[in-house]
Scaffold this motif. Structure first.
Motif, PDB file in Angstrom:
ATOM      1  N   TYR A  47      -7.944 -18.425 -18.736  1.00  0.00           N
ATOM      2  CA  TYR A  47      -7.026 -18.594 -18.400  1.00  0.00           C
ATOM      3  C   TYR A  47      -5.808 -17.533 -17.503  1.00  0.00           C
ATOM      4  O   TYR A  47      -5.147 -18.003 -16.968  1.00  0.00           O
ATOM      5  CB  TYR A  47      -5.559 -19.491 -19.664  1.00  0.00           C
ATOM      6  CG  TYR A  47      -4.453 -19.460 -19.197  1.00  0.00           C
ATOM      7  CD1 TYR A  47      -4.125 -20.659 -18.212  1.00  0.00           C
ATOM      8  CD2 TYR A  47      -3.293 -18.934 -19.288  1.00  0.00           C
ATOM      9  CE1 TYR A  47      -2.531 -20.935 -18.165  1.00  0.00           C
ATOM     10  CE2 TYR A  47      -2.023 -19.126 -19.131  1.00  0.00           C
ATOM     11  CZ  TYR A  47      -1.519 -20.441 -18.321  1.00  0.00           C
ATOM     12  OH  TYR A  47      -0.146 -20.199 -18.244  1.00  0.00           O
ATOM     13  N   GLU A  48      -5.441 -16.685 -18.785  1.00  0.00           N
ATOM     14  CA  GLU A  48      -4.878 -15.525 -18.401  1.00  0.00           C
ATOM     15  C   GLU A  48      -5.720 -15.009 -16.340  1.00  0.00           C
ATOM     16  O   GLU A  48      -4.528 -14.334 -15.749  1.00  0.00           O
ATOM     17  CB  GLU A  48      -5.093 -14.223 -19.404  1.00  0.00           C
ATOM     18  CG  GLU A  48      -3.924 -14.258 -20.637  1.00  0.00           C
ATOM     19  CD  GLU A  48      -3.688 -13.591 -20.957  1.00  0.00           C
ATOM     20  OE1 GLU A  48      -4.250 -12.040 -21.113  1.00  0.00           O
ATOM     21  OE2 GLU A  48      -3.999 -13.511 -22.671  1.00  0.00           O
ATOM     22  N   TYR A  50      -7.838 -16.560 -14.680  1.00  0.00           N
ATOM     23  CA  TYR A  50      -6.681 -17.205 -13.873  1.00  0.00           C
ATOM     24  C   TYR A  50      -5.642 -17.495 -13.372  1.00  0.00           C
ATOM     25  O   TYR A  50      -4.949 -17.539 -11.655  1.00  0.00           O
ATOM     26  CB  TYR A  50      -6.877 -18.999 -14.533  1.00  0.00           C
ATOM     27  CG  TYR A  50      -7.434 -20.125 -12.974  1.00  0.00           C
ATOM     28  CD1 TYR A  50      -6.081 -20.786 -12.272  1.00  0.00           C
ATOM     29  CD2 TYR A  50      -8.263 -20.979 -12.958  1.00  0.00           C
ATOM     30  CE1 TYR A  50      -6.104 -21.888 -11.630  1.00  0.00           C
ATOM     31  CE2 TYR A  50      -8.820 -21.968 -11.998  1.00  0.00           C
ATOM     32  CZ  TYR A  50      -7.306 -21.834 -11.016  1.00  0.00           C
ATOM     33  OH  TYR A  50      -7.309 -22.938  -9.802  1.00  0.00           O
ATOM     34  N   GLN A  51      -4.734 -17.407 -14.343  1.00  0.00           N
ATOM     35  CA  GLN A  51      -2.850 -17.088 -13.344  1.00  0.00           C
ATOM     36  C   GLN A  51      -2.808 -16.116 -12.933  1.00  0.00           C
ATOM     37  O   GLN A  51      -2.568 -16.209 -12.261  1.00  0.00           O
ATOM     38  CB  GLN A  51      -2.803 -17.352 -14.852  1.00  0.00           C
ATOM     39  CG  GLN A  51      -1.288 -17.551 -14.755  1.00  0.00           C
ATOM     40  CD  GLN A  51       0.155 -16.752 -16.348  1.00  0.00           C
ATOM     41  OE1 GLN A  51      -0.115 -16.035 -16.625  1.00  0.00           O
ATOM     42  NE2 GLN A  51       0.513 -18.343 -16.300  1.00  0.00           N
ATOM     43  N   LYS A  52      -3.601 -15.134 -12.649  1.00  0.00           N
ATOM     44  CA  LYS A  52      -3.482 -13.628 -11.870  1.00  0.00           C
ATOM     45  C   LYS A  52      -4.014 -13.821 -11.185  1.00  0.00           C
ATOM     46  O   LYS A  52      -3.262 -13.007  -9.902  1.00  0.00           O
ATOM     47  CB  LYS A  52      -3.731 -12.432 -12.625  1.00  0.00           C
ATOM     48  CG  LYS A  52      -2.798 -12.357 -14.257  1.00  0.00           C
ATOM     49  CD  LYS A  52      -3.783 -10.547 -15.302  1.00  0.00           C
ATOM     50  CE  LYS A  52      -2.553 -10.813 -16.100  1.00  0.00           C
ATOM     51  NZ  LYS A  52      -3.777  -9.740 -17.202  1.00  0.00           N
ATOM     52  N   GLU A  55      -2.227 -16.841  -8.310  1.00  0.00           N
ATOM     53  CA  GLU A  55      -0.665 -16.945  -9.013  1.00  0.00           C
ATOM     54  C   GLU A  55      -0.162 -18.110  -7.396  1.00  0.00           C
ATOM     55  O   GLU A  55       0.173 -18.547  -6.499  1.00  0.00           O
ATOM     56  CB  GLU A  55       0.614 -15.936  -8.381  1.00  0.00           C
ATOM     57  CG  GLU A  55      -0.108 -14.899  -9.264  1.00  0.00           C
ATOM     58  CD  GLU A  55       0.484 -13.440  -8.588  1.00  0.00           C
ATOM     59  OE1 GLU A  55       0.936 -13.327  -7.981  1.00  0.00           O
ATOM     60  OE2 GLU A  55      -0.051 -12.055  -9.564  1.00  0.00           O
ATOM     61  N   LEU A  59      -1.099 -24.233 -13.416  1.00  0.00           N
ATOM     62  CA  LEU A  59      -1.076 -24.364 -14.181  1.00  0.00           C
ATOM     63  C   LEU A  59      -1.874 -24.920 -15.832  1.00  0.00           C
ATOM     64  O   LEU A  59      -0.407 -23.878 -16.239  1.00  0.00           O
ATOM     65  CB  LEU A  59      -2.000 -22.846 -14.112  1.00  0.00           C
ATOM     66  CG  LEU A  59      -3.294 -22.553 -15.278  1.00  0.00           C
ATOM     67  CD1 LEU A  59      -4.989 -22.796 -15.078  1.00  0.00           C
ATOM     68  CD2 LEU A  59      -4.162 -21.126 -15.071  1.00  0.00           C
TER      69      LEU A  59
END
Length: 431
Positions: A47-48, A50-52, A55, A59
């Motif tokens: 998740y981290e 993908y989030q980075k 942006e 999500l």
């Protein structure tokens, strides 16, 4: 024709293989919502990442079972590589749709009922087609359940087992790709006409995903199956079985299945020699004599043995063939697994082309084998173990790009429609 925005929702998103692959195919693919949650993990590292990397993407970090499906944004295309442990040959206790991972299929069903996307693209292991297995009582039941569920919801389905290496990519990763089209689409209408008016062997050569007949050399004997023989899913789940499971490619329209094995017209694959870099500086990758000996034992395999089924009703043969040690650099990689960096049978071991020493592949090499950009998962706070895990679960990105080019054309050819609702509903199977 000018491309339109194609709204995409991504389930079980991992580190964004579908997202980046589709974007490379057509910038008009717009991921309006994605979900990524790894059960049993305090650190949600995928998740981290993908989030980075994406942006601004909407999500969700929730367990999909807890997500209010009605609140998901409207979509044109639903995609997802749903967890495969309950179908994988890597699991000796696989339980298919009724295992802890396989049961997530019913969450996909709930998303479909809530949002009714025009098209669906799903990915899973090749063994899904025979799950719960040819050594068990109902070969093909689980994939049959998926097909029957989608049929009851008004979708037609085409599928193909694709080995990424056959299409020029650097990994011998065999995966089942499932493409579904809603009952009011012109694409489904086209499939119905083809079934009525065209030789089925030729139809199976030209269906998505990867529908170009140039990529299929030969379709073998066509088999037909009627999924409508059972009055509901509950009866289907308890009685349906095929002698060998489903074939490598097929088409389902109105509950009628046409399927066959096929031979691809292969492209030369990218090999490990183009990925493995010489003189890797990470000392922990190199093997000492004890690890080398252990790897030789693990990769040696063993001869077939006769085992008795749990019911005691029949025997079957079970064995594991030898795996090359070290992995040859003049071939594409084998399928990567989440435990890639450990001393295990499936981990890759290569001879470093610079110093000649035996070593494991690096996290960056694992990314390149999946055709991600090098360093895609390299962030502060993300361990190498977690980076390998994400790649073992990931897609071959460039294969998604090729499929995405085809889907972009199919979706852009659809006439504009108003918001679609359906009164079709399916109760959960109770056993």
């Amino acid at each position: 024709m000018k491309s339109k925005k194609i709204r995409v929702a991504e389930l079980f998103a991992g580190v964004g293989g579908f997202h980046i692959g589709l974007k490379h195919a057509d910038v008009n693919f717009d991921v309006v919502w994605a979900n990524q949650f790894e059960p049993g993990r305090k650190h949600q590292f995928a998740y981290e990442i993908y989030q980075k990397r994406f942006e601004g993407t909407n999500l969700s970090p929730k367990d999909i079972a807890l997500v209010n499906k009605s609140k998901i944004p409207q979509m044109d295309l639903l995609v997802g590589g749903f967890p495969c442990q309950d179908y994988s040959v890597a699991s000796s206790s696989a339980k298919g749709l009724f295992g802890k991972k396989g049961v997530l299929w019913w969450d996909i069903k709930d998303v479909i009922e809530a949002k009714w996307p025009e098209f669906i693209l799903l990915e899973n292991v090749d063994r899904l087609l025979t799950s719960p297995g040819v050594t068990k009582e109902q070969p093909g039941r689980d994939f049959g359940m998926i097909l029957r569920t989608l049929s009851d919801l008004g979708y037609s389905v085409t599928w193909k087992v694709i080995n990424a290496a056959d299409y020029g990519f650097p990994q011998r990763r065999r995966r089942t790709f499932i493409f579904a089209s809603r009952e009011d689409t012109s694409y489904q209408a086209m499939l119905k006409k083809l079934v009525q008016n065209t030789n089925i062997s030729n139809v199976l050569k030209t269906i998505a995903p990867l529908s170009s007949s140039l990529l299929v050399q030969e379709v073998k004997e066509v088999e037909e199956v009627n999924l409508n023989e059972f009055k509901n899913l509950d009866e289907f789940s308890s009685k349906f079985k095929l002698k060998r499971g489903f074939r490598k490619t097929g088409l389902m329209v109105d509950g009628h299945v046409y399927m066959a094995d096929y031979l691809p017209k292969s492209k030369p694959p990218k090999t490990l020699s183009e990925i493995i870099k010489p003189n890797n500086a990470i000392k922990s990758l190199y093997l000492d004599s004890e690890k080398i000996q252990k790897f030789k034992q693990l990769k040696g395999g063993f001869q077939q043995q006769h085992k008795i089924s749990k019911s005691g009703e029949y025997t079957y043969r079970y064995g594991m063939g030898a795996i090359s040690f070290p992995d040859p650099l003049d071939k594409p990689a084998r399928t990567m697994v989440t435990s890639e960096h450990t001393v295990s049978r499936m981990s890759h071991v290569v001879r470093d082309p610079g110093n000649g020493k035996l070593r494991l592949i690096s996290p960056e090499e694992a990314e390149l084998i999946n055709t991600f950009p090098e360093g895609w998962t390299n962030f502060k706070g993300i361990s190498d173990t977690e980076r390998y895990f994400t790649m073992g679960n990931a897609l071959v990105v460039d294969l998604i790009t090729e499929i995405g080019k085809e889907l972009s054309q199919i979706i852009n050819d659809e006439p504009q429609k108003g918001h679609f609702r359906s009164n079709r509903k399916i109760d959960y199977v109770t056993h």
